[in-house]
Scaffold this motif. Structure first.
Motif, PDB file in Angstrom:
ATOM      1  N   ILE A 183       0.867  -1.176   0.000  1.00  7.22           N
ATOM      2  CA  ILE A 183       0.000   0.000   0.000  1.00  7.22           C
ATOM      3  C   ILE A 183       0.904   1.227   0.000  1.00  7.22           C
ATOM      4  CG2 ILE A 183      -1.832   1.244   1.188  1.00  7.22           C
ATOM      5  CD1 ILE A 183      -2.589  -1.400   2.550  1.00  7.22           C
ATOM      6  N   ILE A 184       0.755   2.095  -0.987  1.00  8.98           N
ATOM      7  CA  ILE A 184       1.608   3.275  -1.131  1.00  8.98           C
ATOM      8  C   ILE A 184       0.731   4.513  -1.102  1.00  8.98           C
ATOM      9  CG2 ILE A 184       3.280   4.479  -2.574  1.00  8.98           C
ATOM     10  CD1 ILE A 184       4.147   1.827  -3.703  1.00  8.98           C
ATOM     11  N   ALA A 185       1.040   5.428  -0.199  1.00 10.14           N
ATOM     12  CA  ALA A 185       0.305   6.681  -0.096  1.00 10.14           C
ATOM     13  C   ALA A 185       0.765   7.647  -1.173  1.00 10.14           C
ATOM     14  CB  ALA A 185       0.499   7.301   1.290  1.00 10.14           C
ATOM     15  N   SER A 186      -0.044   8.670  -1.405  1.00  9.20           N
ATOM     16  CA  SER A 186       0.302   9.671  -2.408  1.00  9.20           C
ATOM     17  C   SER A 186       1.016  10.863  -1.804  1.00  9.20           C
ATOM     18  CB  SER A 186      -0.961  10.144  -3.131  1.00  9.20           C
ATOM     19  OG  SER A 186      -1.825  10.828  -2.244  1.00  9.20           O
ATOM     20  N   GLN A 187       1.267  10.837  -0.496  1.00  5.61           N
ATOM     21  CA  GLN A 187       1.905  11.955   0.178  1.00  5.61           C
ATOM     22  C   GLN A 187       2.726  11.416   1.342  1.00  5.61           C
ATOM     23  OE1 GLN A 187      -0.924  14.394   2.489  1.00  5.61           O
ATOM     24  NE2 GLN A 187      -2.535  13.078   1.659  1.00  5.61           N
ATOM     25  N   PRO A 188       3.498  12.282   2.020  1.00  8.52           N
ATOM     26  CA  PRO A 188       4.382  11.787   3.091  1.00  8.52           C
ATOM     27  C   PRO A 188       3.678  11.504   4.410  1.00  8.52           C
ATOM     28  CG  PRO A 188       5.257  13.793   2.057  1.00  8.52           C
ATOM     29  CD  PRO A 188       3.843  13.659   1.629  1.00  8.52           C
ATOM     30  N   TRP A 189       2.344  11.523   4.467  1.00  9.52           N
ATOM     31  CA  TRP A 189       1.599  11.224   5.686  1.00  9.52           C
ATOM     32  C   TRP A 189       0.659  10.051   5.447  1.00  9.52           C
ATOM     33  CZ3 TRP A 189       2.436  13.499  10.338  1.00  9.52           C
ATOM     34  CH2 TRP A 189       3.153  14.704  10.359  1.00  9.52           C
ATOM     35  N   MET A 190       0.485   9.243   6.494  1.00 10.87           N
ATOM     36  CA  MET A 190      -0.477   8.150   6.420  1.00 10.87           C
ATOM     37  C   MET A 190      -0.986   7.851   7.827  1.00 10.87           C
ATOM     38  SD  MET A 190      -0.040   4.253   4.935  1.00 10.87           S
ATOM     39  CE  MET A 190       0.003   4.709   3.215  1.00 10.87           C
ATOM     40  N   LEU A 191      -2.300   7.640   7.933  1.00 11.10           N
ATOM     41  CA  LEU A 191      -2.921   7.308   9.207  1.00 11.10           C
ATOM     42  C   LEU A 191      -3.477   5.890   9.146  1.00 11.10           C
ATOM     43  CD1 LEU A 191      -3.931   8.125  12.058  1.00 11.10           C
ATOM     44  CD2 LEU A 191      -6.034   8.935  10.954  1.00 11.10           C
ATOM     45  N   ILE A 192      -3.143   5.082  10.158  1.00 10.40           N
ATOM     46  CA  ILE A 192      -3.639   3.711  10.258  1.00 10.40           C
ATOM     47  C   ILE A 192      -4.495   3.618  11.516  1.00 10.40           C
ATOM     48  CG2 ILE A 192      -3.010   1.274  10.425  1.00 10.40           C
ATOM     49  CD1 ILE A 192      -0.292   2.056   9.199  1.00 10.40           C
ATOM     50  N   GLU A 193      -5.744   3.203  11.378  1.00 10.56           N
ATOM     51  CA  GLU A 193      -6.666   3.045  12.506  1.00 10.56           C
ATOM     52  C   GLU A 193      -7.000   1.569  12.680  1.00 10.56           C
ATOM     53  OE1 GLU A 193     -10.173   5.375  12.169  1.00 10.56           O
ATOM     54  OE2 GLU A 193      -9.239   7.211  12.883  1.00 10.56           O
ATOM     55  N   PHE A 194      -6.843   1.090  13.897  1.00  9.17           N
ATOM     56  CA  PHE A 194      -7.183  -0.295  14.224  1.00  9.17           C
ATOM     57  C   PHE A 194      -8.284  -0.271  15.284  1.00  9.17           C
ATOM     58  CE2 PHE A 194      -6.163  -3.939  17.166  1.00  9.17           C
ATOM     59  CZ  PHE A 194      -6.855  -4.883  16.426  1.00  9.17           C
ATOM     60  N   GLU A 195      -9.411  -0.903  14.973  1.00 12.01           N
ATOM     61  CA  GLU A 195     -10.551  -0.958  15.886  1.00 12.01           C
ATOM     62  C   GLU A 195     -10.920  -2.407  16.146  1.00 12.01           C
ATOM     63  OE1 GLU A 195     -13.899   1.765  15.557  1.00 12.01           O
ATOM     64  OE2 GLU A 195     -12.891   2.730  13.867  1.00 12.01           O
ATOM     65  N   SER A 196     -11.259  -2.691  17.397  1.00 14.50           N
ATOM     66  CA  SER A 196     -11.780  -4.016  17.751  1.00 14.50           C
ATOM     67  C   SER A 196     -13.113  -3.832  18.466  1.00 14.50           C
ATOM     68  CB  SER A 196     -10.793  -4.774  18.647  1.00 14.50           C
ATOM     69  OG  SER A 196     -10.592  -4.101  19.869  1.00 14.50           O
ATOM     70  N   SER A 197     -14.002  -4.765  18.292  1.00 19.01           N
ATOM     71  CA  SER A 197     -15.342  -4.683  18.880  1.00 19.01           C
ATOM     72  C   SER A 197     -15.273  -4.875  20.402  1.00 19.01           C
ATOM     73  CB  SER A 197     -16.243  -5.741  18.249  1.00 19.01           C
ATOM     74  OG  SER A 197     -15.683  -7.026  18.445  1.00 19.01           O
ATOM     75  N   PRO A 198     -16.286  -4.431  21.142  1.00 15.25           N
ATOM     76  CA  PRO A 198     -16.241  -4.531  22.610  1.00 15.25           C
ATOM     77  C   PRO A 198     -16.112  -5.960  23.116  1.00 15.25           C
ATOM     78  CG  PRO A 198     -17.931  -2.981  21.937  1.00 15.25           C
ATOM     79  CD  PRO A 198     -17.449  -3.644  20.689  1.00 15.25           C
ATOM     80  N   ALA A 199     -16.683  -6.917  22.379  1.00 16.69           N
ATOM     81  CA  ALA A 199     -16.625  -8.316  22.824  1.00 16.69           C
ATOM     82  C   ALA A 199     -16.187  -9.183  21.660  1.00 16.69           C
ATOM     83  CB  ALA A 199     -17.984  -8.767  23.347  1.00 16.69           C
ATOM     84  N   GLY A 200     -15.533 -10.290  21.997  1.00 14.63           N
ATOM     85  CA  GLY A 200     -15.077 -11.193  20.950  1.00 14.63           C
ATOM     86  C   GLY A 200     -14.469 -12.444  21.509  1.00 14.63           C
TER      87      GLY A 200
END
Length: 566
Positions: free
Chosen positions: A201-218
């Protein structure tokens, strides 16, 4: 990285109900279901609290766990084979549980992983990883991924699903990647599942944000992810086109200098499906042309022409002005197509189209050069033909030299009595059409005069072209010699037609070359030239020498000499 926060390791077995793993900055995580073997949970902080709850406690409800305290330096398991790069795992943002910032990953690379990796990650998470790479574009490689959170009990019911980019299948736990520093920037992709992604995965600019979410139960199954971060430094000469989030991109360039060169590259970062990028080139002078030459053209992956390059002779994508379509099945270098194209006017449109989209740039790695072509100033073919046409009479076999229109002074021609020579060097300048040198030999001043003429040239003396001379079956660029033995061109004695051999267009090359080398010779003729002898049927003999416009600049062209007597 998170290693310097870890202190405790838990192993737990749960058959019914749920328990909570808590820490200072992390919300409660709920786990329930069954496991068939002990699972490890690694804390991110030294503060851990476990709460067991059951609505209906019975003999079938139980769990057990053990704890172990480790120092940060001792816990190499968490870092795996990359434990020596723990200083390249970002800095924790104060007062957050798992938010990090990674400032620069060059030279080399950095790593991002989920809390507790490579063991079970907590529930009810929302981790943000902000990556900055001032030296180039950011490139991500999914090294390992097990992010799902599907609501079911145990591995026997929840089978592992492969990595998917389908947002509708990532309803519980997911990884979102943004092309920028905030979640308001364009969303590149949403990922979940188990395995590895087939592309970077290559961004088009020098910044990138990665968000990781997990559900309340699992369930106690999913182990999170590890992502390798690199800086993609572009070293190739040329400019890459930037794609907007809606899949459109336009690059306009006016080429003002005839010696100026412009080099352009393919899109290097992600782009959505149905992307169309237009390179638009113009020159200020409407008489000029534009050439495009592909310096490189390689295929990174097969798309069966779903990604392609279209070249148009003009500003609009007019199918009637389409010069070619280049793709993985029609390559300009090492394939059936040519690498060089020239427009007929002052504008050029090059379009890159992808119906599939990409996470790491185009599947065609191309690089092309655009140049301004200034047309040559050409001399009128009528003027050149007039200057090389001659009338010879029996009383005066010498004529004046004919001038070279490309020069301000005349070029002297070596003329002997009874001879005349046409040299290729006399036509070594741009001419706007075919050259017709008409030579007429007149012996009418003598009673019953006849013309005896010898022509020393590269024209074949044995094989006549016959009727093919008239209809041009041998090609427009074939030099031809027509001999009229009668004054009236409609006479039953049809003109004889001879052709200059050329390995590119003459259909009888093998015979022509053989006869050309074996032709008879006269004194003073060049080696390899043939001699054609004629005696006129009347007092006048007329020959037409038809030459292509570039005959004087062809290295294979040879002088044409005529020797006449009465």
């Amino acid at each position: 990285m998170f290693a310097h926060f870890e202190r405790q390791t838990f192993q737990s077995m749960l058959l019914f109900g749920f328990w909570v793993l808590d820490s200072l900055f992390c919300a409660a995580s709920y786990f329930c279901g069954e496991i068939d073997m002990p699972k490890n949970i690694i804390s991110e902080t030294p503060y851990v609290r476990i709460i067991f709850h059951s609505d209906s406690y019975s003999e079938d409800t139980h769990f057990q766990f053990s704890t172990e305290v480790q120092k940060q330096e001792e816990h190499w398991t968490k870092l795996g084979q990359f434990h020596k790069t723990r200083n390249r795992r970002g800095q924790l943002i104060p007062n957050t549980y798992c938010d990090k910032i990674i400032q620069d990953c060059s030279p080399g690379h950095c790593y991002i992983h989920s809390p507790g990796y490579p063991e079970i990650y907590p529930r009810n998470l929302k981790c943000r990883y902000l990556v900055k790479s001032p030296g180039g574009l950011i490139k991500l490689e999914i090294v390992d991924m097990d992010v799902d959170g599907e609501q079911c009990e145990g591995m026997l019911i929840c089978f592992p699903r492969p990595v998917t980019r389908n947002y509708n299948q990532c309803l519980y736990d997911s990884i979102k990647i943004y092309d920028g520093s905030t979640s308001k920037d364009p969303l590149i992709t949403t990922l979940c599942g188990r395995g590895r992604l087939s592309s970077n995965i290559i961004a088009s600019q020098p910044w990138m944000l990665i968000e990781f979410e997990s559900s309340p139960a699992g369930r106690l199954v999913d182990t999170g992810f590890q992502i390798k971060v690199e800086t993609d430094i572009i070293t190739d000469q040329g400019r890459s086109i930037e794609v907007s989030p809606d899949g459109s991109c336009v690059l306009q360039e006016t080429i003002t200098d005839s010696v100026d060169t412009n080099v352009f590259n393919n899109p290097r970062s992600w782009f959505p499906a149905n992307t169309t990028c237009s390179y638009i080139f113009t020159v200020p002078n409407p008489q000029d042309h534009i050439s495009i030459e592909f310096l490189s053209f390689t295929i990174e992956r097969i798309t069966l022409c779903e990604e392609n390059i279209r070249i148009f002779d003009g500003l609009e994508p007019d199918p009637f002005r389409l010069m070619n379509i280049l793709c993985d099945t029609n390559k300009p270098m090492g394939g059936a197509s040519e690498p060089l194209y020239t427009t007929t006017g002052p504008s050029l449109l090059v379009q890159f189209h992808s119906s599939t989209g990409s996470l790491d740039g185009s599947s065609i790695n191309y690089r092309f050069q655009v140049k301004r072509i200034v047309p040559e100033v050409k001399v009128s073919s009528e003027l050149v033909s007039s200057n090389c046409s001659r009338l010879f009479t029996a009383s005066d076999w010498s004529v004046k030299p004919f001038p070279n229109p490309s020069s301000s002074t005349s070029t002297s021609e070596q003329l002997n009595a009874g001879s005349f020579t046409i040299n290729p060097s006399d036509f070594a300048f741009p001419i706007n059409g075919k050259i017709h040198c008409n030579l007429t030999f007149d012996a009418s001043v003598l009673a019953h005069g006849r013309v005896n003429l010898s022509i020393v040239s590269a024209f074949n003396s044995a094989l006549t072209c016959g009727k093919y001379c008239d209809i041009g079956i041998l090609g427009a660029n074939q030099a031809k010699l027509l001999v009229h033995r009668a004054v009236d061109s409609t006479h039953f004695l049809s003109p004889l037609c001879y052709c200059e051999p050329t390995s590119r267009e003459f259909p009888f090359n093998f015979q022509t070359e053989f006869l050309y080398k074996q032709g008879s010779k006269v004194a003073g003729s060049a080696i390899g030239n043939d001699v054609i002898n004629f005696i006129s049927n009347s007092s006048i003999l007329r020959i037409n020498i038809n030459l292509p416009s570039d005959w004087g600049r062809r290295p294979e062209s040879k002088p044409i000499k005529t020797f006449g007597k009465v």
